[in-house]
Design an enzyme around this catalytic site. Structure first.
Site, mmCIF file in Angstrom:
data_model
loop_
_atom_site.group_PDB
_atom_site.id
_atom_site.type_symbol
_atom_site.label_atom_id
_atom_site.label_comp_id
_atom_site.label_asym_id
_atom_site.label_seq_id
_atom_site.Cartn_x
_atom_site.Cartn_y
_atom_site.Cartn_z
ATOM 1 N N LYS A 163 -8.106 16.034 -38.115
ATOM 2 C CA LYS A 163 -7.524 14.760 -37.738
ATOM 3 C C LYS A 163 -8.597 13.601 -37.314
ATOM 4 C CE LYS A 163 -3.706 12.205 -35.627
ATOM 5 N NZ LYS A 163 -2.816 12.120 -33.421
ATOM 6 N N SER B 32 1.921 11.623 -34.448
ATOM 7 C CA SER B 32 1.466 11.196 -35.311
ATOM 8 C C SER B 32 0.169 12.324 -36.474
ATOM 9 C CB SER B 32 0.406 10.496 -34.085
ATOM 10 O OG SER B 32 -0.614 10.875 -33.505
ATOM 11 N N SER C 238 2.331 14.872 -31.174
ATOM 12 C CA SER C 238 2.003 14.409 -31.931
ATOM 13 C C SER C 238 1.911 15.712 -32.676
ATOM 14 C CB SER C 238 1.365 13.718 -32.005
ATOM 15 O OG SER C 238 1.854 11.650 -31.739
HETATM 16 N N1 GLN Z 1 5.270 9.681 -31.152
HETATM 17 C C1 GLN Z 1 4.348 9.250 -29.903
HETATM 18 C C2 GLN Z 1 4.032 8.046 -28.988
HETATM 19 O O1 GLN Z 1 4.241 6.807 -30.595
HETATM 20 C C3 GLN Z 1 3.918 10.424 -30.127
HETATM 21 C C4 GLN Z 1 2.371 9.701 -30.315
HETATM 22 C C5 GLN Z 1 1.469 11.213 -29.979
HETATM 23 O O2 GLN Z 1 1.488 11.824 -29.884
HETATM 24 N N2 GLN Z 1 0.418 10.637 -30.106
HETATM 25 O O3 GLN Z 1 3.737 7.643 -28.893
#
Ligand code: GLN
Length: 474
Positions: free
Chosen positions: A61, A136, A160
């Site tokens: 990532k 994400s 995410s």
């Molecule tokens: N969807 C969640 C957010 O927007 C989780 C994001 C994540 O785990 N990095 O914060």
């Protein structure tokens, strides 16, 4: 040879028995990554044509710092940033013999649940490229699901890893908070950020966990507890003697009926495999989303203050005007969270928002503590829906935040979570297609082994259902 269906363990076996070389495997995945990236946008930086050493490839990532490899967090702010130091997780992955295989697309600074917040355009779901892959860690999930890489690293702050794994039909594993070092991982919300993995099998996830997790003096919240995995968990065929909790608060009206059916079938299978299934309650679940979207922006506001064009971040396109730097370099969601975060931390509002959210976070943590006195693991849906169309929720942040309802509580509690594919459901907008559904398996603090054991047994039990379909791009 066709390597895309194989796990890391199977690929390793081919190398050990002389049936394939690491170079052949690398070239195979490199060709696939190049061939499909224009369609899927899984990589922000493609893997290099000539790797520096040999070993099985793992995609990373784009927020794990790697020496000499551009790392952007999918933000214009860091478009040209080349880290001078290495994250602990990638360093340990390389020490274990793996090689880094390109940087994967993501929501900017990991803020989002669809992949659409990337400054480099959305990654696309290989099951239907008109749909989001989840986020994400969008590109990491896409790379593994489409067979562009055998495994990938991701991070999970509020879901995410787990949510994109579910939406792409692969395994996603977030060890508990503090198990994997945050050192060298660009910070989003420091009390929540948890590195982890996307793999084709649960066993591969266990293997990577063994390779990267464990104490790191560079991270003040790193747990100083040995990481053990008993090899006997991979021999288990059933779940007899195990107590599995089903929290009633996770079976709410907003769940799509197809998702509900797939999860109900998985729970029936858990019963069939000999576990005792017990209905439990996690009474503060409904506050999870509000608590997370107070604490997370507060931590975002402090962490992202460094991107001011003086300490970090480019001032390109601003004509050298530093006051313009943040609006030019950061996308809407990142700016929204920085503003909300500064507000909830400001004097006069701190007690009403941040302090209160932290107190409710403790209640959520206690819910899990109490539940784990009664059961070994908890299983739930991962997300209320399957993958939606790109653009469908694009300008509605609240609709997106609500998608995190089932992944956020475990993040707030810091417990491990594993997602395994268990079936398919049709999206609301198209009854003619089937999209993957993942089961979330949560364990207590330090209960990674239990999650992996249950996940491995379920993976074997659901194999014929899960393998009956393949992504469109594969
Ligand atoms: N969807 C969640 C957010 O927007 C989780 C994001 C994540 O785990 N990095 O914060």
């Amino acid at each position: 040879m066709d390597f895309k269906n194989l796990s890391l363990i199977e690929l390793d076996e081919l190398i050990k028995t002389g049936k394939a070389t690491p170079q052949e495997i690398y070239s195979y995945f490199l060709e696939r990554a190049k061939e499909h990236n224009s369609e899927l946008n899984a990589f922000t930086t493609l893997p290099p044509d000539t790797p520096q050493w040999s070993g099985l490839p793992i995609s990373v990532k784009d927020l794990f710092c790697e020496v000499g490899i551009r790392t952007t967090a999918a933000s214009h702010m860091l478009e040209n940033f080349v880290p001078p130091y290495e994250s602990t997780v990638t360093a340990r992955m390389k020490d274990a013999g793996y090689i880094s295989f390109g940087k994967t697309n993501m929501d900017e600074f990991a803020m989002g649940g669809s992949g659409e917040n990337s400054a480099f355009g959305p990654a696309r779901n290989p099951w239907d490229p008109t749909r989001i892959p989840g986020g994400s860690s969008s590109g990491s999930a896409v790379a593994v699901a489409a067979g562009l890489a055998p495994a990938a690293l991701g991070t999970d702050t509020g879901g995410s890893i787990r949510q994109p794994a579910s939406m792409c039909g692969i395994v996603g594993f977030k060890p508990g908070y503090g198990r994997n070092s945050r050192y060298g991982v660009m910070a989003m919300a420091s009390s929540l950020d948890s590195p982890g993995y996307f793999t084709r099998t649960v066993r591969d996830a266990g293997m990577l966990y063994r390779a990267t997790a464990g104490h790191d003096a560079h991270d003040a919240t790193s747990l100083d507890v040995p990481v053990t995995l008993d090899a006997s968990i991979w021999e288990r065929q059933d779940l007899s003697g195990l107590k599995v909790g089903i929290p009633r608060e996770y079976f709410i009206d907003g769940i799509e009926p197809g998702v509900r059916t797939a999860i109900d079938n998985a729970i029936a299978k858990i019963r069939e495999l000999g576990a005792e299934v017990i209905e439990i309650s996690l009474p503060h679940t409904e506050h999870g989303v509000s608590v997370y979207y107070t604490i997370c922006p507060a931590e975002v506001a402090s962490n992202l203050a460094r991107f001011d064009g003086i300490r970090y971040g480019s001032i390109a396109g601003t004509g050298g005007d530093i006051t313009e730097n943040r609006s030019a370099g950061l996308g809407n969601e990142v700016q929204r969270r920085s503003l909300v975060g500064s507000f909830v931390l400001s004097s006069g509002f701190y007690d009403a928002y941040y302090k209160k959210a932290s107190a409710v976070r403790e209640l959520i943590r206690d819910d899990f503590k109490k539940a784990f006195k009664q059961v070994d693991v908890i299983v739930t849906p991962t997300a209320p829906t399957v993958a939606w169309k790109i653009g469908a929720k694009g300008d509605d942040p609240l609709a997106l935040y609500l998608e995190d309802v089932f992944t956020i509580p475990a993040s707030l509690a810091g417990i491990p979570g594993l997602v395994v594919p268990v079936g398919y459901a049709s999206p609301k907008d198209d009854a003619s297609i089937d999209l993957p559904v993942g089961l979330q398996i949560l364990g207590p603090v330090l209960g990674e082994e239990k999650c992996l054991m249950v996940g491995h047994v379920m993976e074997q039990a659901m194999k014929s259902v899960v393998e009956s379909k393949k992504p469109k791009v594969f």
